[in-house]
Design a protein around this motif. Sequence first.
Motif, PDB file in Angstrom:
ATOM      1  N   ALA A 196       0.842  -1.203   0.000  1.00  0.00           N
ATOM      2  CA  ALA A 196       0.000   0.000   0.000  1.00  0.00           C
ATOM      3  C   ALA A 196       0.875   1.250   0.000  1.00  0.00           C
ATOM      4  CB  ALA A 196      -0.915  -0.010   1.224  1.00  0.00           C
ATOM      5  N   LYS A 197       1.990   1.211   0.749  1.00  0.00           N
ATOM      6  CA  LYS A 197       2.907   2.351   0.784  1.00  0.00           C
ATOM      7  C   LYS A 197       3.554   2.559  -0.580  1.00  0.00           C
ATOM      8  CE  LYS A 197       5.175   5.650   2.851  1.00  0.00           C
ATOM      9  NZ  LYS A 197       4.467   6.874   3.284  1.00  0.00           N
ATOM     10  N   ILE A 198       3.905   1.474  -1.260  1.00  0.00           N
ATOM     11  CA  ILE A 198       4.501   1.581  -2.597  1.00  0.00           C
ATOM     12  C   ILE A 198       3.524   2.245  -3.556  1.00  0.00           C
ATOM     13  CG2 ILE A 198       5.254   0.228  -4.596  1.00  0.00           C
ATOM     14  CD1 ILE A 198       6.473  -1.779  -2.615  1.00  0.00           C
ATOM     15  N   ARG A 199       2.252   1.827  -3.492  1.00  0.00           N
ATOM     16  CA  ARG A 199       1.239   2.439  -4.366  1.00  0.00           C
ATOM     17  C   ARG A 199       1.066   3.930  -4.037  1.00  0.00           C
ATOM     18  NH1 ARG A 199      -1.455  -2.503  -2.840  1.00  0.00           N
ATOM     19  NH2 ARG A 199      -1.261  -4.042  -4.538  1.00  0.00           N
ATOM     20  N   GLU A 200       1.106   4.252  -2.749  1.00  0.00           N
ATOM     21  CA  GLU A 200       0.982   5.657  -2.329  1.00  0.00           C
ATOM     22  C   GLU A 200       2.137   6.487  -2.885  1.00  0.00           C
ATOM     23  OE1 GLU A 200       1.843   8.105   1.770  1.00  0.00           O
ATOM     24  OE2 GLU A 200       0.740   6.209   1.957  1.00  0.00           O
ATOM     25  N   GLU A 201       3.357   5.962  -2.768  1.00  0.00           N
ATOM     26  CA  GLU A 201       4.522   6.705  -3.254  1.00  0.00           C
ATOM     27  C   GLU A 201       4.493   6.825  -4.776  1.00  0.00           C
ATOM     28  OE1 GLU A 201       6.200   8.325  -1.343  1.00  0.00           O
ATOM     29  OE2 GLU A 201       6.090   7.359   0.618  1.00  0.00           O
ATOM     30  N   LEU A 202       4.044   5.776  -5.466  1.00  0.00           N
ATOM     31  CA  LEU A 202       3.948   5.842  -6.927  1.00  0.00           C
ATOM     32  C   LEU A 202       2.934   6.887  -7.350  1.00  0.00           C
ATOM     33  CD1 LEU A 202       4.843   4.743  -9.631  1.00  0.00           C
ATOM     34  CD2 LEU A 202       3.133   2.928  -9.409  1.00  0.00           C
ATOM     35  N   ASP A 203       1.810   6.975  -6.632  1.00  0.00           N
ATOM     36  CA  ASP A 203       0.809   8.012  -6.927  1.00  0.00           C
ATOM     37  C   ASP A 203       1.413   9.406  -6.767  1.00  0.00           C
ATOM     38  OD1 ASP A 203      -1.121   6.120  -7.438  1.00  0.00           O
ATOM     39  OD2 ASP A 203      -2.044   6.230  -5.448  1.00  0.00           O
ATOM     40  N   GLU A 204       2.263   9.569  -5.741  1.00  0.00           N
ATOM     41  CA  GLU A 204       2.877  10.879  -5.507  1.00  0.00           C
ATOM     42  C   GLU A 204       3.896  11.222  -6.594  1.00  0.00           C
ATOM     43  OE1 GLU A 204       4.331  10.893  -1.506  1.00  0.00           O
ATOM     44  OE2 GLU A 204       2.325  10.803  -0.619  1.00  0.00           O
ATOM     45  N   ALA A 217       9.350  15.194  -8.056  1.00  0.00           N
ATOM     46  CA  ALA A 217       9.207  13.826  -8.564  1.00  0.00           C
ATOM     47  C   ALA A 217      10.422  12.991  -8.200  1.00  0.00           C
ATOM     48  CB  ALA A 217       9.005  13.843 -10.079  1.00  0.00           C
ATOM     49  N   ALA A 218      11.622  13.602  -8.323  1.00  0.00           N
ATOM     50  CA  ALA A 218      12.849  12.880  -7.985  1.00  0.00           C
ATOM     51  C   ALA A 218      12.861  12.514  -6.499  1.00  0.00           C
ATOM     52  CB  ALA A 218      14.069  13.722  -8.335  1.00  0.00           C
ATOM     53  N   GLU A 219      12.397  13.440  -5.660  1.00  0.00           N
ATOM     54  CA  GLU A 219      12.318  13.166  -4.225  1.00  0.00           C
ATOM     55  C   GLU A 219      11.363  12.007  -3.948  1.00  0.00           C
ATOM     56  OE1 GLU A 219      10.707  15.298  -0.112  1.00  0.00           O
ATOM     57  OE2 GLU A 219      11.095  16.518  -1.902  1.00  0.00           O
ATOM     58  N   GLU A 220      10.233  12.012  -4.651  1.00  0.00           N
ATOM     59  CA  GLU A 220       9.248  10.944  -4.456  1.00  0.00           C
ATOM     60  C   GLU A 220       9.760   9.604  -4.981  1.00  0.00           C
ATOM     61  OE1 GLU A 220       6.813  11.179  -2.614  1.00  0.00           O
ATOM     62  OE2 GLU A 220       6.588  13.346  -2.404  1.00  0.00           O
ATOM     63  N   VAL A 221      10.588   9.637  -6.019  1.00  0.00           N
ATOM     64  CA  VAL A 221      11.200   8.394  -6.507  1.00  0.00           C
ATOM     65  C   VAL A 221      12.088   7.796  -5.412  1.00  0.00           C
ATOM     66  CG1 VAL A 221      12.912   7.442  -8.118  1.00  0.00           C
ATOM     67  CG2 VAL A 221      11.091   8.916  -8.970  1.00  0.00           C
ATOM     68  N   GLY A 222      12.795   8.663  -4.685  1.00  0.00           N
ATOM     69  CA  GLY A 222      13.579   8.178  -3.551  1.00  0.00           C
ATOM     70  C   GLY A 222      12.708   7.501  -2.512  1.00  0.00           C
ATOM     71  N   ASP A 223      11.556   8.118  -2.210  1.00  0.00           N
ATOM     72  CA  ASP A 223      10.614   7.509  -1.261  1.00  0.00           C
ATOM     73  C   ASP A 223      10.098   6.169  -1.789  1.00  0.00           C
ATOM     74  OD1 ASP A 223      10.955   9.744   0.275  1.00  0.00           O
ATOM     75  OD2 ASP A 223       9.044  10.673  -0.270  1.00  0.00           O
ATOM     76  N   LEU A 224       9.854   6.118  -3.105  1.00  0.00           N
ATOM     77  CA  LEU A 224       9.370   4.880  -3.717  1.00  0.00           C
ATOM     78  C   LEU A 224      10.426   3.774  -3.606  1.00  0.00           C
ATOM     79  CD1 LEU A 224       7.295   3.335  -5.436  1.00  0.00           C
ATOM     80  CD2 LEU A 224       8.352   4.359  -7.472  1.00  0.00           C
ATOM     81  N   LEU A 225      11.667   4.122  -3.873  1.00  0.00           N
ATOM     82  CA  LEU A 225      12.751   3.137  -3.758  1.00  0.00           C
ATOM     83  C   LEU A 225      12.885   2.637  -2.320  1.00  0.00           C
ATOM     84  CD1 LEU A 225      15.488   4.766  -6.019  1.00  0.00           C
ATOM     85  CD2 LEU A 225      14.324   2.586  -6.434  1.00  0.00           C
ATOM     86  N   PHE A 226      12.743   3.548  -1.368  1.00  0.00           N
ATOM     87  CA  PHE A 226      12.842   3.149   0.044  1.00  0.00           C
ATOM     88  C   PHE A 226      11.714   2.181   0.398  1.00  0.00           C
ATOM     89  CE2 PHE A 226      12.605   3.536   4.640  1.00  0.00           C
ATOM     90  CZ  PHE A 226      13.946   3.581   5.008  1.00  0.00           C
ATOM     91  N   ALA A 227      10.523   2.448  -0.113  1.00  0.00           N
ATOM     92  CA  ALA A 227       9.392   1.565   0.162  1.00  0.00           C
ATOM     93  C   ALA A 227       9.607   0.193  -0.466  1.00  0.00           C
ATOM     94  CB  ALA A 227       8.103   2.195  -0.345  1.00  0.00           C
ATOM     95  N   VAL A 228      10.123   0.167  -1.690  1.00  0.00           N
ATOM     96  CA  VAL A 228      10.389  -1.114  -2.357  1.00  0.00           C
ATOM     97  C   VAL A 228      11.470  -1.881  -1.605  1.00  0.00           C
ATOM     98  CG1 VAL A 228      11.271  -2.174  -4.468  1.00  0.00           C
ATOM     99  CG2 VAL A 228       9.618  -0.314  -4.617  1.00  0.00           C
ATOM    100  N   THR A 229      12.453  -1.166  -1.076  1.00  0.00           N
ATOM    101  CA  THR A 229      13.484  -1.808  -0.270  1.00  0.00           C
ATOM    102  C   THR A 229      12.865  -2.491   0.944  1.00  0.00           C
ATOM    103  OG1 THR A 229      15.154  -0.188  -0.958  1.00  0.00           O
ATOM    104  CG2 THR A 229      15.590  -1.397   1.072  1.00  0.00           C
ATOM    105  N   ASN A 230      11.871  -1.851   1.536  1.00  0.00           N
ATOM    106  CA  ASN A 230      11.187  -2.453   2.673  1.00  0.00           C
ATOM    107  C   ASN A 230      10.405  -3.695   2.271  1.00  0.00           C
ATOM    108  OD1 ASN A 230      11.107  -0.969   5.497  1.00  0.00           O
ATOM    109  ND2 ASN A 230      11.407   0.598   3.923  1.00  0.00           N
TER     110      ASN A 230
END
Length: 310
Positions: A196-204, A217-230
Motif C-alpha cells: 500500500a505504501k509503494i502504491r501511495e509513493e507511486l501516486d505521488e 518527482a525525484a524526491e518521491e522516486v527516492g521515497d518509492l525506492l525506500f518503500a520497495v526496499t522495505n
Amino acid sequence: MSETRFDLDDLLTLMAVLRDPGDGCPWDLEQDWGSIVPHTLEEAYEVADAIERRAYDELPAELGDLLFQVVYYAQFAAEEGRFDFHDVVHTLTAKMLRRHPHVFPDGTLASRRPPGVTAEQVETRQVSSHWESLKAEERAERARSTEGRHSVRDTAAASVLDDIPRTLPALSRAAKLSKRAARVGFDWPDARGVLAKIREELDEVEQALAEGDRDHAAEEVGDLLFAVTNLARTLKADPEQCLRATNAKFERRFRHVETALTAEGVALPDAGLEAMEHHWQAAKGDEASAESARCPVPAHCNDNPGDRRS
C-alpha cells in the motif's frame, strides 16, 4: 621440490616491506587511509560478484585481495602507533565470543554447549534477541567512548541507527535503516502494508510529474525506492542482491537483442523499438523454456508474462 606455501606472517611482512621508506614501493608509500577506501569497496564487490557467478575457483584470489585491504589499514595504524593486525584479530575474536554465548557458554574458545544440545535445538529468536542486545550495548559503549574523547559533550544520544555506515550502497543502507527501526516496532504489520505504501509513493510520483515538478518527482522516486526496499526486507530478500540479479538478467537479454540484430545486419540505433522488443521477448522465451526444463513447476519459475523489462 615442493612449492613454498606462504602464511599470514609472510603477508604481514610483505606489507611492512612495501611500506618501508627505504625499500618499499613508491605507490604503496603514497597511500593513506582515505586513498585505500575505494579499493576496499571494489574488492568487496568483486568477492560478491565471484560468488554470484559461482566462480569459486576465483575466490582465493578475490578473498586475498579483500584481506589485503585489512592488512593495509592495520599497517597504517601500526605506523601511527594506534594498533596492529593482531589487535584486529583479538578484537574480532573477543567480540564473536561475547556474541555467541549459546556456542561458547564460558566466553572462551575452549567452552562448548552441554553435550546433546544441537544447533537446531538452540532457540533462534532467543539468540537473535541476545545478539541485538549485545550490539546495542556495544553501540552505547562506543558513544560513551566518543564522549570521553571530547572536552564538550557534543555528541547526540545513542540511536538504534548508530554505526550503519554512510558509505554503504543506498539500497543496502536503506534496508539496514528500516531493519533497525523494525526491531523496535516501527514497521508495517505485513507485506500488504508495504505494498500500500509503494502504491501511495507511486501516486505521488505521478502527481509530481503531472504538475511538472521534476525535483519533487525525484524526491518521491527516492521515497518509492525506500518503500520497495522495505518490501524486499519483508520477503527476507537482500535488495542489493535482488537488483544485481535483475541487472544481470537485463544485461543478458539485451546482449541477446544486440546479437540477434547484428545477425540480421541491422545496426542497433536503426533497429527501432518494435524489432528490439521482438528479440527481447524471444530472449525471455528462450530463458523460460530452459527454466521450465529444470523446474518441476514452471509457473513458479517463469517471469510474469506481463513483465516486459525485468
